[in-house]
Structure formats: C-alpha cells, structure tokens
Enzyme design. Structure first.
Site, PDB file in Angstrom:
ATOM      1  N   HIS A  17       0.850  -1.210   0.000  1.00 29.28           N
ATOM      2  CA  HIS A  17       0.000   0.000   0.000  1.00 29.28           C
ATOM      3  C   HIS A  17       0.880   1.253   0.000  1.00 29.28           C
ATOM      4  O   HIS A  17       0.617   2.213  -0.714  1.00 29.28           O
ATOM      5  CB  HIS A  17      -0.868   0.069   1.267  1.00 29.28           C
ATOM      6  CG  HIS A  17      -1.829  -1.058   1.458  1.00 29.28           C
ATOM      7  ND1 HIS A  17      -1.913  -1.769   2.625  1.00 29.28           N
ATOM      8  CD2 HIS A  17      -2.755  -1.594   0.629  1.00 29.28           C
ATOM      9  CE1 HIS A  17      -2.864  -2.684   2.523  1.00 29.28           C
ATOM     10  NE2 HIS A  17      -3.389  -2.605   1.324  1.00 29.28           N
ATOM     11  N   LYS A  41     -17.386  -7.749   8.182  1.00 33.23           N
ATOM     12  CA  LYS A  41     -16.000  -8.222   8.119  1.00 33.23           C
ATOM     13  C   LYS A  41     -15.363  -8.231   9.506  1.00 33.23           C
ATOM     14  O   LYS A  41     -15.601  -7.318  10.295  1.00 33.23           O
ATOM     15  CB  LYS A  41     -15.204  -7.275   7.204  1.00 33.23           C
ATOM     16  CG  LYS A  41     -14.445  -7.997   6.097  1.00 33.23           C
ATOM     17  CD  LYS A  41     -13.881  -7.010   5.123  1.00 33.23           C
ATOM     18  CE  LYS A  41     -12.757  -7.583   4.317  1.00 33.23           C
ATOM     19  NZ  LYS A  41     -12.279  -6.660   3.297  1.00 33.23           N
ATOM     20  N   ARG A  90      -1.391  -6.571  -8.300  1.00 32.06           N
ATOM     21  CA  ARG A  90      -0.253  -7.437  -8.005  1.00 32.06           C
ATOM     22  C   ARG A  90      -0.110  -8.586  -8.978  1.00 32.06           C
ATOM     23  O   ARG A  90       0.986  -9.038  -9.251  1.00 32.06           O
ATOM     24  CB  ARG A  90      -0.422  -8.043  -6.588  1.00 32.06           C
ATOM     25  CG  ARG A  90      -0.157  -7.075  -5.486  1.00 32.06           C
ATOM     26  CD  ARG A  90      -0.668  -7.595  -4.181  1.00 32.06           C
ATOM     27  NE  ARG A  90      -2.116  -7.615  -4.170  1.00 32.06           N
ATOM     28  CZ  ARG A  90      -2.867  -7.757  -3.093  1.00 32.06           C
ATOM     29  NH1 ARG A  90      -2.300  -7.938  -1.928  1.00 32.06           N
ATOM     30  NH2 ARG A  90      -4.172  -7.737  -3.174  1.00 32.06           N
ATOM     31  N   SER A 127      -2.217  -7.839   3.044  1.00 31.86           N
ATOM     32  CA  SER A 127      -2.559  -7.690   4.466  1.00 31.86           C
ATOM     33  C   SER A 127      -2.856  -9.058   5.079  1.00 31.86           C
ATOM     34  O   SER A 127      -2.533  -9.298   6.243  1.00 31.86           O
ATOM     35  CB  SER A 127      -3.775  -6.776   4.632  1.00 31.86           C
ATOM     36  OG  SER A 127      -3.452  -5.464   4.273  1.00 31.86           O
TER      37      SER A 127
HETATM   38  P1  ADP Z   1      -9.347  -4.506  -0.129  1.00 32.75           P
HETATM   39  O1  ADP Z   1     -10.014  -5.070   1.080  1.00 32.75           O
HETATM   40  O2  ADP Z   1     -10.173  -3.496  -0.872  1.00 32.75           O
HETATM   41  O3  ADP Z   1      -8.683  -5.510  -1.047  1.00 32.75           O
HETATM   42  P2  ADP Z   1      -6.701  -3.843   0.729  1.00 32.75           P
HETATM   43  O4  ADP Z   1      -6.390  -3.035   1.928  1.00 32.75           O
HETATM   44  O5  ADP Z   1      -6.334  -5.293   0.777  1.00 32.75           O
HETATM   45  O6  ADP Z   1      -8.222  -3.621   0.499  1.00 32.75           O
HETATM   46  O7  ADP Z   1      -6.061  -3.218  -0.574  1.00 32.75           O
HETATM   47  C1  ADP Z   1      -6.293  -1.895  -0.979  1.00 32.75           C
HETATM   48  C2  ADP Z   1      -5.618  -1.640  -2.324  1.00 32.75           C
HETATM   49  O8  ADP Z   1      -4.221  -1.830  -2.212  1.00 32.75           O
HETATM   50  C3  ADP Z   1      -6.054  -2.561  -3.457  1.00 32.75           C
HETATM   51  O9  ADP Z   1      -6.064  -1.823  -4.656  1.00 32.75           O
HETATM   52  C4  ADP Z   1      -4.975  -3.583  -3.512  1.00 32.75           C
HETATM   53  O10 ADP Z   1      -4.867  -4.163  -4.809  1.00 32.75           O
HETATM   54  C5  ADP Z   1      -3.778  -2.720  -3.205  1.00 32.75           C
HETATM   55  N1  ADP Z   1      -2.665  -3.505  -2.701  1.00 32.75           N
HETATM   56  C6  ADP Z   1      -2.660  -4.327  -1.639  1.00 32.75           C
HETATM   57  N2  ADP Z   1      -1.453  -4.904  -1.475  1.00 32.75           N
HETATM   58  C7  ADP Z   1      -0.664  -4.429  -2.476  1.00 32.75           C
HETATM   59  C8  ADP Z   1       0.692  -4.660  -2.891  1.00 32.75           C
HETATM   60  N3  ADP Z   1       1.485  -5.503  -2.248  1.00 32.75           N
HETATM   61  N4  ADP Z   1       1.136  -3.999  -3.981  1.00 32.75           N
HETATM   62  C9  ADP Z   1       0.323  -3.154  -4.646  1.00 32.75           C
HETATM   63  N5  ADP Z   1      -0.954  -2.897  -4.323  1.00 32.75           N
HETATM   64  C10 ADP Z   1      -1.446  -3.529  -3.260  1.00 32.75           C
END
Ligand code: ADP
Length: 151
Positions: A17, A41, A90, A127
C-alpha cells in the site's frame, strides 16, 4: 484539482500500500486514503489503529488525507469530490477482480479507476499474509511500514 480516492481495508497498512500511495502522490494533487467499514467483516486491527498506522506513515505528506467510509465507494468519491479511484495490481487475480469492480463503478458514475502495477519487491505482500505472519509470531516488520506495531 485532481483528487484520487485510495480505498481499502488496510488491515494493516503494508509496504505494498505504502508504495502505491507514495507513487500516487506524484500523479494526483491529493490522495484520500479511505478505510472502508464493513460491519460483516472481522478485522485484526481496530479501525482507530488502522487509521493511526496510516496517519503516522504519512505525517510528513500534506497531499495525503486519511478518512473512513461506509457504503458504496463511488458515492463516497462524489461526497469528497474525487474524480479518480486509485488501486494497486499485483497479479492476474487482482486484475480480474479489479476489472469487474472498475467496470461497475464506471457504469454507476463517471469516476475513472487508475491502476498502478505493484513494485516488484512488494508484489508478494498482502494484508492477509501479514496477519498470518503476526498470528504465527513471525517477523512482520519486514512487510509493513515502521508505524505498524502490534501491541
Ligand atoms: P481490499 O479489502 O479493498 O482488497 P486492501 O487493503 O487489501 O483492500 O487493498 C487496498 C488496495 O491496495 C487494493 O487496490 C490492492 O490491490 C492494493 N494492494 C494491496 N497490497 C498491495 C501490494 N502488495 N502492492 C500493490 N498494491 C497492493
């Protein structure tokens, strides 16, 4: 003003992120990091903690604003006057999932989704993997910004 919304759960903020936000800052005048609240959730980190991790990580970046929201992402974009949604990609699974959401959002509004390809060194981070490492007492610090601390 080019304002983008970066929506997500951020449970917790990861280096993935962090990389997308840092690069997004050069593309937009302002990035609104929007932590989605979904009553159904179960989160590992309380909303206040998730917000605090992000606030601390971007405390020196005035173009980054942190907020929370409930309901439809496009509705929240309209509320905060964001013309763009920023998302990270990703892998092909992310692409398929994000494509359907972006098409739907485009049908519902004029908001454009802008995708940034993950940096090679953070593409493996999610995450959910971070939460697994934390649960199993592994060195999660390698995967998250310094501001993310487990009590
Ligand atoms: P969600 O529950 O909407 O998937 P996340 O917090 O997991 O929320 O992710 C938010 C955004 O960050 C999404 O666009 C996700 O693709 C992006 N993201 C998460 N991890 C990575 C990473 N390692 N590299 C690039 N983008 C990421």
């Amino acid at each position: 003003m080019r304002r983008a919304l970066f929506p997500g759960s951020f449970d917790p903020l990861t280096l993935g992120h962090f990389d997308i936000i840092k690069r997004g800052v050069h593309l937009f005048d302002e990035i609104v990091i929007a932590i989605g609240i979904n009553a159904e959730k179960k989160y590992m980190f309380h909303l206040d903690e998730r917000k605090q991790f992000i606030e601390e990580a971007f405390k020196d970046q005035p173009k980054v604003i942190i907020t929370t929201y409930e309901g439809m992402t496009v509705d929240f974009c309209k509320k905060v006057k964001a013309g763009f949604i920023l998302r990270g990609l990703r892998n092909p699974a992310d692409f398929e999932f994000e494509k359907a959401i972006a098409h739907t959002n485009r049908k519902l509004s004029k908001i454009e989704t802008v995708f940034l390809l993950t940096a090679a060194n953070t593409s493996h981070i999610s995450s959910s993997i971070v939460r697994d490492v934390i649960r199993n007492k592994g060195n999660y610090k390698l995967l998250v910004p310094d501001s993310v601390r487990v009590k």
